[in-house]
Design a protein around this motif. Structure first.
Motif, mmCIF file in Angstrom:
data_model
loop_
_atom_site.group_PDB
_atom_site.id
_atom_site.type_symbol
_atom_site.label_atom_id
_atom_site.label_comp_id
_atom_site.label_asym_id
_atom_site.label_seq_id
_atom_site.Cartn_x
_atom_site.Cartn_y
_atom_site.Cartn_z
ATOM 1 N N VAL A 97 -5.867 -4.538 12.168
ATOM 2 C CA VAL A 97 -5.140 -4.257 12.995
ATOM 3 C C VAL A 97 -5.347 -2.500 12.683
ATOM 4 O O VAL A 97 -5.942 -2.084 12.232
ATOM 5 N N SER A 98 -4.279 -2.118 14.040
ATOM 6 C CA SER A 98 -4.796 -1.503 14.970
ATOM 7 C C SER A 98 -3.245 -0.403 13.532
ATOM 8 O O SER A 98 -2.822 0.059 13.517
ATOM 9 N N PHE A 140 -5.067 1.371 3.953
ATOM 10 C CA PHE A 140 -4.516 -0.054 4.385
ATOM 11 C C PHE A 140 -5.641 -0.432 5.627
ATOM 12 O O PHE A 140 -5.826 -1.413 5.445
ATOM 13 N N LEU A 141 -5.667 0.624 6.300
ATOM 14 C CA LEU A 141 -6.174 0.753 7.936
ATOM 15 C C LEU A 141 -8.180 0.553 7.512
ATOM 16 O O LEU A 141 -8.252 -1.008 8.100
ATOM 17 N N THR A 142 -8.205 0.835 6.044
ATOM 18 C CA THR A 142 -9.730 1.265 6.292
ATOM 19 C C THR A 142 -9.528 -0.799 5.306
ATOM 20 O O THR A 142 -11.139 -1.294 6.074
ATOM 21 N N TYR A 202 0.920 -1.063 -0.087
ATOM 22 C CA TYR A 202 0.206 0.034 -0.340
ATOM 23 C C TYR A 202 0.708 1.361 -0.112
ATOM 24 O O TYR A 202 0.904 2.332 -0.374
ATOM 25 N N LEU A 203 1.635 0.664 1.036
ATOM 26 C CA LEU A 203 2.747 2.479 1.283
ATOM 27 C C LEU A 203 3.810 2.846 -0.267
ATOM 28 O O LEU A 203 3.599 3.836 -0.774
ATOM 29 N N GLU A 204 3.958 1.303 -0.738
ATOM 30 C CA GLU A 204 4.920 1.896 -2.165
ATOM 31 C C GLU A 204 4.354 2.089 -3.079
ATOM 32 O O GLU A 204 4.453 3.027 -3.668
#
Length: 78
Positions: free
Chosen positions: A52-53, A45-47, A35-37
């Motif tokens: 994952v917190s 990502f969290l959505t 996701y970050l890349e």
């Protein structure tokens, strides 16, 4: 703030054929970095991975940064 799992990452043949996952989930750590890349935000990502917190994801990013910089000895590339 919730407590973080220890260890942050689990590697087991029982989960995703041994791919590193966020402890307590079946979410691959690779997904976060994909996701970050791709230029997506941590919120995106969290959505997609509500198991994952934010604290857990940030701790894994910090762990990765620390792991990558080990052995650099504080020197900077020319």
């Amino acid at each position: 703030m919730m407590s973080l799992p220890d260890p942050l990452i689990t590697i087991s043949p029982d989960y995703l054929s041994g791919a590193p996952v966020f402890t307590g989930t079946r979410v691959p750590v690779r997904a976060l970095f994909d996701y970050l890349e791709a230029g997506d935000s941590l919120n995106a990502f969290l959505t997609q991975f509500p198991g994952v917190s934010r604290e857990h994801a940030v701790a894994v990013i910090k762990l990765a940064a620390k792991t990558v910089t080990l052995g650099e000895g504080g020197s900077k590339a020319a």
